[in-house]
Enzyme design. Structure first.
Site, PDB file in Angstrom:
ATOM      1  N   SER A 197       0.848  -1.199   0.000  1.00 20.20           N
ATOM      2  CA  SER A 197       0.000   0.000   0.000  1.00 20.20           C
ATOM      3  C   SER A 197       0.875   1.238   0.000  1.00 20.20           C
ATOM      4  O   SER A 197       1.950   1.250   0.624  1.00 20.20           O
ATOM      5  CB  SER A 197      -0.892   0.022   1.241  1.00 20.20           C
ATOM      6  OG  SER A 197      -1.556   1.270   1.317  1.00 20.20           O
ATOM      7  N   TYR A 228      -1.118  -1.700  10.125  1.00 20.15           N
ATOM      8  CA  TYR A 228      -1.359  -1.992   8.698  1.00 20.15           C
ATOM      9  C   TYR A 228      -0.066  -1.813   7.900  1.00 20.15           C
ATOM     10  O   TYR A 228       0.308  -2.683   7.101  1.00 20.15           O
ATOM     11  CB  TYR A 228      -2.449  -1.054   8.186  1.00 20.15           C
ATOM     12  CG  TYR A 228      -2.809  -1.195   6.719  1.00 20.15           C
ATOM     13  CD1 TYR A 228      -3.517  -2.293   6.251  1.00 20.15           C
ATOM     14  CD2 TYR A 228      -2.460  -0.195   5.802  1.00 20.15           C
ATOM     15  CE1 TYR A 228      -3.878  -2.398   4.912  1.00 20.15           C
ATOM     16  CE2 TYR A 228      -2.821  -0.298   4.463  1.00 20.15           C
ATOM     17  CZ  TYR A 228      -3.523  -1.397   4.022  1.00 20.15           C
ATOM     18  OH  TYR A 228      -3.876  -1.511   2.701  1.00 20.15           O
TER      19      TYR A 228
HETATM   20  P1  NAP Z   1     -12.056  -4.787   0.129  1.00 18.26           P
HETATM   21  O1  NAP Z   1     -12.903  -3.956  -0.760  1.00 18.26           O
HETATM   22  O2  NAP Z   1     -12.303  -4.755   1.604  1.00 18.26           O
HETATM   23  O3  NAP Z   1     -12.107  -6.311  -0.401  1.00 18.26           O
HETATM   24  C1  NAP Z   1     -11.349  -7.268   0.291  1.00 18.26           C
HETATM   25  C2  NAP Z   1     -11.515  -8.632  -0.332  1.00 18.26           C
HETATM   26  O4  NAP Z   1     -10.698  -9.554   0.400  1.00 18.26           O
HETATM   27  C3  NAP Z   1     -12.925  -9.153  -0.280  1.00 18.26           C
HETATM   28  O5  NAP Z   1     -13.196  -9.917  -1.423  1.00 18.26           O
HETATM   29  C4  NAP Z   1     -12.912 -10.028   0.969  1.00 18.26           C
HETATM   30  O6  NAP Z   1     -13.943 -11.001   0.837  1.00 18.26           O
HETATM   31  C5  NAP Z   1     -11.513 -10.627   0.877  1.00 18.26           C
HETATM   32  N1  NAP Z   1     -10.950 -11.104   2.148  1.00 18.26           N
HETATM   33  C6  NAP Z   1     -10.910 -10.471   3.349  1.00 18.26           C
HETATM   34  N2  NAP Z   1     -10.334 -11.245   4.273  1.00 18.26           N
HETATM   35  C7  NAP Z   1      -9.996 -12.402   3.644  1.00 18.26           C
HETATM   36  C8  NAP Z   1      -9.384 -13.608   4.073  1.00 18.26           C
HETATM   37  N3  NAP Z   1      -9.003 -13.794   5.361  1.00 18.26           N
HETATM   38  N4  NAP Z   1      -9.196 -14.602   3.163  1.00 18.26           N
HETATM   39  C9  NAP Z   1      -9.600 -14.455   1.881  1.00 18.26           C
HETATM   40  N5  NAP Z   1     -10.194 -13.333   1.420  1.00 18.26           N
HETATM   41  C10 NAP Z   1     -10.393 -12.326   2.307  1.00 18.26           C
HETATM   42  O7  NAP Z   1     -10.511  -4.402  -0.048  1.00 18.26           O
HETATM   43  P2  NAP Z   1      -9.744  -3.685  -1.285  1.00 18.26           P
HETATM   44  O8  NAP Z   1      -9.761  -2.227  -1.059  1.00 18.26           O
HETATM   45  O9  NAP Z   1     -10.226  -4.233  -2.560  1.00 18.26           O
HETATM   46  O10 NAP Z   1      -8.243  -4.154  -0.993  1.00 18.26           O
HETATM   47  C11 NAP Z   1      -7.582  -5.168  -1.718  1.00 18.26           C
HETATM   48  C12 NAP Z   1      -6.089  -5.084  -1.399  1.00 18.26           C
HETATM   49  O11 NAP Z   1      -5.575  -3.801  -1.775  1.00 18.26           O
HETATM   50  C13 NAP Z   1      -5.740  -5.247   0.084  1.00 18.26           C
HETATM   51  O12 NAP Z   1      -4.568  -6.021   0.204  1.00 18.26           O
HETATM   52  C14 NAP Z   1      -5.473  -3.829   0.553  1.00 18.26           C
HETATM   53  O13 NAP Z   1      -4.612  -3.778   1.650  1.00 18.26           O
HETATM   54  C15 NAP Z   1      -4.850  -3.240  -0.704  1.00 18.26           C
HETATM   55  N6  NAP Z   1      -4.950  -1.783  -0.800  1.00 18.26           N
HETATM   56  C16 NAP Z   1      -6.157  -1.163  -0.878  1.00 18.26           C
HETATM   57  C17 NAP Z   1      -6.205   0.229  -0.973  1.00 18.26           C
HETATM   58  C18 NAP Z   1      -7.496   0.986  -1.040  1.00 18.26           C
HETATM   59  O14 NAP Z   1      -7.464   2.224  -0.934  1.00 18.26           O
HETATM   60  N7  NAP Z   1      -8.631   0.332  -1.232  1.00 18.26           N
HETATM   61  C19 NAP Z   1      -5.007   0.974  -0.974  1.00 18.26           C
HETATM   62  C20 NAP Z   1      -3.801   0.289  -0.874  1.00 18.26           C
HETATM   63  C21 NAP Z   1      -3.769  -1.088  -0.798  1.00 18.26           C
HETATM   64  P3  NAP Z   1     -14.595 -11.682   2.139  1.00 18.26           P
HETATM   65  O15 NAP Z   1     -14.993 -10.571   3.047  1.00 18.26           O
HETATM   66  O16 NAP Z   1     -15.706 -12.524   1.651  1.00 18.26           O
HETATM   67  O17 NAP Z   1     -13.512 -12.548   2.659  1.00 18.26           O
END
Ligand code: NAP
Length: 246
Positions: A141, A154
Protein backbone atom coordinates in the site's frame (compact mmCIF):
# COMPACT_ATOMS: atom_id res chain seq x y z
CA UNK A 1 -6.70 -26.22 -35.17
CA UNK A 2 -4.88 -26.72 -31.83
CA UNK A 3 -6.24 -24.59 -29.02
CA UNK A 4 -3.77 -22.68 -26.81
CA UNK A 5 -4.28 -23.80 -23.19
CA UNK A 6 -5.64 -20.99 -21.05
CA UNK A 7 -3.49 -19.91 -18.12
CA UNK A 8 -4.92 -20.27 -14.63
CA UNK A 9 -4.90 -17.35 -12.17
CA UNK A 10 -5.80 -17.48 -8.47
CA UNK A 11 -6.90 -14.07 -7.20
CA UNK A 12 -7.29 -13.90 -3.42
CA UNK A 13 -9.97 -11.65 -1.95
CA UNK A 14 -11.67 -11.45 -5.32
CA UNK A 15 -15.33 -11.25 -4.32
CA UNK A 16 -15.32 -7.46 -3.94
CA UNK A 17 -13.26 -4.32 -4.47
CA UNK A 18 -9.91 -4.41 -6.23
CA UNK A 19 -9.79 -8.22 -6.31
CA UNK A 20 -13.13 -8.47 -8.15
CA UNK A 21 -11.89 -5.96 -10.75
CA UNK A 22 -8.67 -7.97 -11.15
CA UNK A 23 -10.56 -11.26 -11.60
CA UNK A 24 -12.84 -9.66 -14.22
CA UNK A 25 -9.91 -8.10 -16.05
CA UNK A 26 -7.81 -11.28 -16.08
CA UNK A 27 -10.83 -13.25 -17.32
CA UNK A 28 -11.23 -10.82 -20.21
CA UNK A 29 -7.46 -11.09 -20.84
CA UNK A 30 -8.06 -14.83 -21.39
CA UNK A 31 -7.11 -16.31 -18.01
CA UNK A 32 -9.19 -18.92 -16.24
CA UNK A 33 -9.73 -17.34 -12.84
CA UNK A 34 -10.14 -18.74 -9.34
CA UNK A 35 -12.17 -16.25 -7.30
CA UNK A 36 -11.16 -16.58 -3.65
CA UNK A 37 -13.10 -15.10 -0.71
CA UNK A 38 -13.56 -15.93 2.98
CA UNK A 39 -17.01 -14.64 3.95
CA UNK A 40 -20.16 -14.18 1.87
CA UNK A 41 -20.27 -16.50 -1.16
CA UNK A 42 -22.94 -14.49 -3.03
CA UNK A 43 -20.75 -11.75 -4.60
CA UNK A 44 -18.11 -14.33 -5.62
CA UNK A 45 -20.76 -16.52 -7.26
CA UNK A 46 -22.27 -13.50 -9.00
CA UNK A 47 -18.86 -12.49 -10.39
CA UNK A 48 -18.21 -16.06 -11.58
CA UNK A 49 -21.59 -16.03 -13.34
CA UNK A 50 -20.80 -12.71 -15.06
CA UNK A 51 -17.44 -14.06 -16.23
CA UNK A 52 -19.00 -17.26 -17.57
CA UNK A 53 -21.74 -15.29 -19.33
CA UNK A 54 -19.13 -13.30 -21.23
CA UNK A 55 -17.35 -16.45 -22.38
CA UNK A 56 -14.77 -16.76 -19.61
CA UNK A 57 -14.05 -19.55 -17.15
CA UNK A 58 -14.18 -19.06 -13.38
CA UNK A 59 -14.24 -21.10 -10.18
CA UNK A 60 -15.08 -19.75 -6.73
CA UNK A 61 -12.96 -20.93 -3.80
CA UNK A 62 -13.82 -20.17 -0.19
CA UNK A 63 -10.61 -20.07 1.86
CA UNK A 64 -9.45 -17.84 4.67
CA UNK A 65 -5.93 -17.05 3.46
CA UNK A 66 -4.66 -16.92 7.05
CA UNK A 67 -5.41 -20.67 7.29
CA UNK A 68 -2.59 -22.66 5.65
CA UNK A 69 -4.70 -25.78 5.18
CA UNK A 70 -7.52 -23.82 3.55
CA UNK A 71 -4.97 -22.29 1.17
CA UNK A 72 -3.60 -25.73 0.29
CA UNK A 73 -7.17 -26.92 -0.40
CA UNK A 74 -7.71 -23.89 -2.69
CA UNK A 75 -4.65 -24.88 -4.74
CA UNK A 76 -5.92 -28.50 -4.76
CA UNK A 77 -9.29 -27.29 -6.12
CA UNK A 78 -7.59 -25.23 -8.86
CA UNK A 79 -5.38 -28.17 -9.84
CA UNK A 80 -8.29 -30.61 -9.88
CA UNK A 81 -10.46 -28.30 -11.98
CA UNK A 82 -7.86 -26.92 -14.37
CA UNK A 83 -4.66 -28.97 -14.06
CA UNK A 84 -2.35 -26.36 -12.49
CA UNK A 85 -1.80 -22.73 -11.51
CA UNK A 86 0.19 -20.12 -13.47
CA UNK A 87 -0.59 -16.85 -11.71
CA UNK A 88 -1.11 -15.92 -8.06
CA UNK A 89 -2.47 -12.49 -7.15
CA UNK A 90 -2.25 -11.96 -3.38
CA UNK A 91 -4.86 -9.25 -3.11
CA UNK A 92 -6.78 -10.29 0.05
CA UNK A 93 -6.21 -7.82 2.86
CA UNK A 94 -7.82 -5.89 5.67
CA UNK A 95 -7.40 -2.41 7.15
CA UNK A 96 -8.65 -0.88 10.35
CA UNK A 97 -6.95 2.38 11.22
CA UNK A 98 -6.26 2.81 14.94
CA UNK A 99 -3.52 4.47 16.96
CA UNK A 100 -0.95 1.84 17.88
CA UNK A 101 -1.57 2.43 21.60
CA UNK A 102 -5.26 1.57 21.17
CA UNK A 103 -4.75 -1.56 19.06
CA UNK A 104 -5.84 -4.76 20.80
CA UNK A 105 -3.92 -8.03 20.60
CA UNK A 106 -6.84 -9.44 18.57
CA UNK A 107 -6.72 -6.63 16.00
CA UNK A 108 -2.93 -6.93 15.70
CA UNK A 109 -3.19 -10.71 15.19
CA UNK A 110 -6.04 -10.33 12.68
CA UNK A 111 -4.03 -7.89 10.54
CA UNK A 112 -0.83 -9.91 10.61
CA UNK A 113 -2.84 -13.14 10.19
CA UNK A 114 -4.56 -12.07 6.98
CA UNK A 115 -2.17 -9.54 5.42
CA UNK A 116 1.15 -11.23 6.30
CA UNK A 117 0.51 -14.90 7.14
CA UNK A 118 -2.09 -14.99 4.35
CA UNK A 119 0.52 -13.83 1.85
CA UNK A 120 3.12 -16.20 3.33
CA UNK A 121 0.70 -19.15 3.10
CA UNK A 122 -0.08 -18.61 -0.57
CA UNK A 123 3.57 -17.88 -1.49
CA UNK A 124 4.75 -21.08 0.23
CA UNK A 125 2.12 -23.08 -1.62
CA UNK A 126 3.01 -21.33 -4.89
CA UNK A 127 6.70 -22.21 -4.41
CA UNK A 128 5.72 -25.88 -4.56
CA UNK A 129 2.96 -25.66 -7.14
CA UNK A 130 3.15 -22.68 -9.51
CA UNK A 131 3.98 -23.66 -13.07
CA UNK A 132 7.37 -22.52 -14.35
CA UNK A 133 7.00 -19.26 -16.26
CA UNK A 134 4.33 -18.10 -13.81
CA UNK A 135 3.67 -14.73 -12.24
CA UNK A 136 3.04 -13.57 -8.68
CA UNK A 137 1.65 -10.17 -7.68
CA UNK A 138 1.50 -9.22 -3.99
CA UNK A 139 -0.34 -6.28 -2.45
CA UNK A 140 1.37 -3.53 -0.48
CA UNK A 141 0.00 0.00 0.00
CA UNK A 142 1.11 3.56 -0.62
CA UNK A 143 0.23 4.27 3.03
CA UNK A 144 3.59 2.67 3.80
CA UNK A 145 5.30 5.73 2.30
CA UNK A 146 2.95 8.27 3.91
CA UNK A 147 3.46 7.34 7.60
CA UNK A 148 0.04 8.69 8.60
CA UNK A 149 -1.07 8.26 12.23
CA UNK A 150 -3.35 5.24 12.67
CA UNK A 151 -1.59 3.10 10.08
CA UNK A 152 1.23 1.60 12.20
CA UNK A 153 -0.02 -1.99 12.27
CA UNK A 154 -1.36 -1.99 8.70
CA UNK A 155 1.88 -0.47 7.39
CA UNK A 156 3.82 -3.05 9.39
CA UNK A 157 1.96 -5.79 7.53
CA UNK A 158 2.62 -4.18 4.15
CA UNK A 159 6.33 -3.68 4.96
CA UNK A 160 6.49 -7.44 5.53
CA UNK A 161 4.76 -8.08 2.19
CA UNK A 162 7.30 -5.87 0.41
CA UNK A 163 10.15 -7.75 2.11
CA UNK A 164 8.65 -11.10 1.02
CA UNK A 165 8.37 -9.78 -2.54
CA UNK A 166 12.03 -8.81 -2.86
CA UNK A 167 13.40 -12.02 -1.31
CA UNK A 168 10.97 -14.46 -2.91
CA UNK A 169 11.74 -13.10 -6.39
CA UNK A 170 15.33 -14.27 -5.79
CA UNK A 171 14.38 -17.57 -4.16
CA UNK A 172 12.50 -18.57 -7.33
CA UNK A 173 15.67 -18.25 -9.43
CA UNK A 174 15.64 -20.65 -12.36
CA UNK A 175 11.85 -21.07 -12.51
CA UNK A 176 11.17 -18.09 -14.79
CA UNK A 177 8.58 -16.85 -12.29
CA UNK A 178 8.37 -13.12 -11.57
CA UNK A 179 7.35 -11.78 -8.15
CA UNK A 180 6.23 -8.17 -7.88
CA UNK A 181 3.93 -6.10 -5.70
CA UNK A 182 1.48 -3.31 -6.36
CA UNK A 183 1.19 -0.51 -3.78
CA UNK A 184 -2.06 1.32 -4.54
CA UNK A 185 -2.92 4.78 -3.29
CA UNK A 186 -6.50 5.43 -2.12
CA UNK A 187 -8.97 3.34 -4.12
CA UNK A 188 -12.75 3.68 -3.75
CA UNK A 189 -13.59 0.32 -2.14
CA UNK A 190 -15.19 -0.79 1.14
CA UNK A 191 -11.74 -1.12 2.71
CA UNK A 192 -10.97 2.54 2.06
CA UNK A 193 -14.42 4.12 2.39
CA UNK A 194 -15.79 2.34 5.48
CA UNK A 195 -15.66 4.54 8.56
CA UNK A 196 -14.53 7.71 6.72
CA UNK A 197 -16.62 10.90 6.63
CA UNK A 198 -17.42 12.50 3.26
CA UNK A 199 -14.99 15.31 4.18
CA UNK A 200 -12.16 12.87 4.87
CA UNK A 201 -12.84 10.98 1.63
CA UNK A 202 -12.75 14.33 -0.24
CA UNK A 203 -9.40 15.14 1.43
CA UNK A 204 -7.93 11.83 0.27
CA UNK A 205 -9.32 12.42 -3.23
CA UNK A 206 -7.39 15.73 -3.37
CA UNK A 207 -4.08 14.11 -2.35
CA UNK A 208 -2.95 12.83 -5.77
CA UNK A 209 -2.02 15.52 -8.30
CA UNK A 210 -4.56 13.76 -10.52
CA UNK A 211 -7.16 14.95 -7.95
CA UNK A 212 -9.40 11.91 -7.75
CA UNK A 213 -9.67 8.63 -5.89
CA UNK A 214 -8.36 5.61 -7.73
CA UNK A 215 -10.90 3.05 -8.96
CA UNK A 216 -10.47 -0.74 -8.77
CA UNK A 217 -9.93 -0.83 -12.55
CA UNK A 218 -6.90 1.49 -12.18
CA UNK A 219 -5.22 -1.30 -10.22
CA UNK A 220 -6.62 -4.20 -12.27
CA UNK A 221 -4.91 -2.77 -15.35
CA UNK A 222 -1.55 -2.69 -13.54
CA UNK A 223 -1.96 -6.31 -12.45
CA UNK A 224 -3.01 -7.24 -16.00
CA UNK A 225 0.27 -5.76 -17.24
CA UNK A 226 2.39 -7.45 -14.55
CA UNK A 227 0.98 -10.91 -15.29
CA UNK A 228 0.91 -10.38 -19.05
CA UNK A 229 3.51 -11.00 -21.74
CA UNK A 230 4.95 -7.44 -21.74
CA UNK A 231 6.14 -7.48 -18.11
CA UNK A 232 8.50 -10.46 -18.33
CA UNK A 233 11.56 -8.44 -17.37
CA UNK A 234 9.98 -6.77 -14.30
CA UNK A 235 10.89 -8.79 -11.23
CA UNK A 236 11.20 -8.06 -7.50
CA UNK A 237 9.66 -4.60 -7.91
CA UNK A 238 7.03 -2.61 -6.05
CA UNK A 239 4.79 -0.68 -8.44
CA UNK A 240 3.38 2.37 -6.65
CA UNK A 241 0.12 2.93 -8.52
CA UNK A 242 -1.27 5.93 -6.69
CA UNK A 243 -1.92 8.85 -9.05
CA UNK A 244 1.25 10.50 -7.75
CA UNK A 245 0.41 10.68 -4.02
CA UNK A 246 3.91 9.61 -3.00
P1 NAP B 1 -12.06 -4.79 0.13
O1 NAP B 1 -12.90 -3.96 -0.76
O2 NAP B 1 -12.30 -4.75 1.60
O3 NAP B 1 -12.11 -6.31 -0.40
C1 NAP B 1 -11.35 -7.27 0.29
C2 NAP B 1 -11.52 -8.63 -0.33
O4 NAP B 1 -10.70 -9.55 0.40
C3 NAP B 1 -12.93 -9.15 -0.28
O5 NAP B 1 -13.20 -9.92 -1.42
C4 NAP B 1 -12.91 -10.03 0.97
O6 NAP B 1 -13.94 -11.00 0.84
C5 NAP B 1 -11.51 -10.63 0.88
N1 NAP B 1 -10.95 -11.10 2.15
C6 NAP B 1 -10.91 -10.47 3.35
N2 NAP B 1 -10.33 -11.25 4.27
C7 NAP B 1 -10.00 -12.40 3.64
C8 NAP B 1 -9.38 -13.61 4.07
N3 NAP B 1 -9.00 -13.79 5.36
N4 NAP B 1 -9.20 -14.60 3.16
C9 NAP B 1 -9.60 -14.46 1.88
N5 NAP B 1 -10.19 -13.33 1.42
C10 NAP B 1 -10.39 -12.33 2.31
O7 NAP B 1 -10.51 -4.40 -0.05
P2 NAP B 1 -9.74 -3.68 -1.28
O8 NAP B 1 -9.76 -2.23 -1.06
O9 NAP B 1 -10.23 -4.23 -2.56
O10 NAP B 1 -8.24 -4.15 -0.99
C11 NAP B 1 -7.58 -5.17 -1.72
C12 NAP B 1 -6.09 -5.08 -1.40
O11 NAP B 1 -5.57 -3.80 -1.78
C13 NAP B 1 -5.74 -5.25 0.08
O12 NAP B 1 -4.57 -6.02 0.20
C14 NAP B 1 -5.47 -3.83 0.55
O13 NAP B 1 -4.61 -3.78 1.65
C15 NAP B 1 -4.85 -3.24 -0.70
N6 NAP B 1 -4.95 -1.78 -0.80
C16 NAP B 1 -6.16 -1.16 -0.88
C17 NAP B 1 -6.20 0.23 -0.97
C18 NAP B 1 -7.50 0.99 -1.04
O14 NAP B 1 -7.46 2.22 -0.93
N7 NAP B 1 -8.63 0.33 -1.23
C19 NAP B 1 -5.01 0.97 -0.97
C20 NAP B 1 -3.80 0.29 -0.87
C21 NAP B 1 -3.77 -1.09 -0.80
P3 NAP B 1 -14.59 -11.68 2.14
O15 NAP B 1 -14.99 -10.57 3.05
O16 NAP B 1 -15.71 -12.52 1.65
O17 NAP B 1 -13.51 -12.55 2.66
Amino acid sequence: MTQVKKKIAIVTGASRGIGAAIAGRLASDGFTVVINYSGDAAPAEELAREIEETGGTALTAKADVSDAQAVARMFDAAETAFGGVDVLVNNAGILKTLPLAETSDEEYDRHFGINVKGTFNTLREAAKRLNDGGRIVNFSSTTLALNMPGYAVYNGTKAAVEAFTHVFAKELRGRNITVNAVAPGPIATDLFLNGKSDELVAQFAKMPPLERLGQPDDIASVVSFLVGPDAGWINGQIVRANGGVA
